[in-house]
Design an enzyme around this catalytic site. Sequence first.
Site, short mmCIF file in Angstrom:
data_model
loop_
_atom_site.label_atom_id
_atom_site.label_comp_id
_atom_site.label_asym_id
_atom_site.label_seq_id
_atom_site.Cartn_x
_atom_site.Cartn_y
_atom_site.Cartn_z
CG ASP A 81 1.77 71.26 34.95
OD1 ASP A 81 1.18 72.07 35.69
OD2 ASP A 81 3.01 71.26 34.80
CB CYS B 289 2.48 74.42 33.33
SG CYS B 289 3.64 75.51 32.48
CB THR C 120 6.85 78.95 34.31
OG1 THR C 120 6.85 77.93 33.29
CG2 THR C 120 7.85 78.59 35.40
CG HIS D 117 -1.36 94.67 18.13
ND1 HIS D 117 -0.33 95.56 18.36
CD2 HIS D 117 -2.49 95.42 18.05
CE1 HIS D 117 -0.81 96.79 18.42
NE2 HIS D 117 -2.12 96.74 18.25
CG HIS E 114 -2.21 94.39 14.00
ND1 HIS E 114 -0.94 94.71 14.42
CD2 HIS E 114 -3.00 95.44 14.33
CE1 HIS E 114 -0.96 95.91 14.99
NE2 HIS E 114 -2.19 96.38 14.94
#
Length: 149
Positions: free
Chosen positions: A12, A69, A71, A102, A137
């Site tokens: 963004d 973005c 965060t 994993h 996994h």
Amino acid sequence: MSGTPRIVLSSDHAAIPLRRAIAAHVAGLGWEVVDIGPMTPESTPYPERGTEAARRVASGDCRLGIILCGTGQGIMMAANKVKGIRCGVCSDAYSARMIRQHNDANMLSLGARVVGEGLALDIVDAFLSAEFEGGRHATRVAMIAALDD
Ligand code: RB5
């Protein structure tokens, strides 16, 4: 992996300079970078940017994706709504390596207001150089995939 691997980048408005730095770095590593913007600083909603990038990965057009973005959280949440996407937010290289090894993550999310450029590039390097380990996994990742349906 045959041919030049393609990776999609998107962000963004909060992460344009960091996205551009990552694009240059990843291209230098030999990836074909599909940078879907934005190229101008106007406010743009992270759900649209995240899902557009995620669809490129889910369709197989791009092998991996990196999204950003402020965060890294909102755009990650949006990307994970696209079937087949496994995206994690990372602020350290260990986590970035582990989500490949994993969790078979196919997208990495970064917070441009959380990590500086040097750390972000280390995180990207860890993500891109790691491989999924499979084995036990794979069973767990298949359980995640089953939640898509
Ligand atoms: C935009 O101000 C900000 O909310 C966005 O970049 C992101 O941090 C949301 O998760």
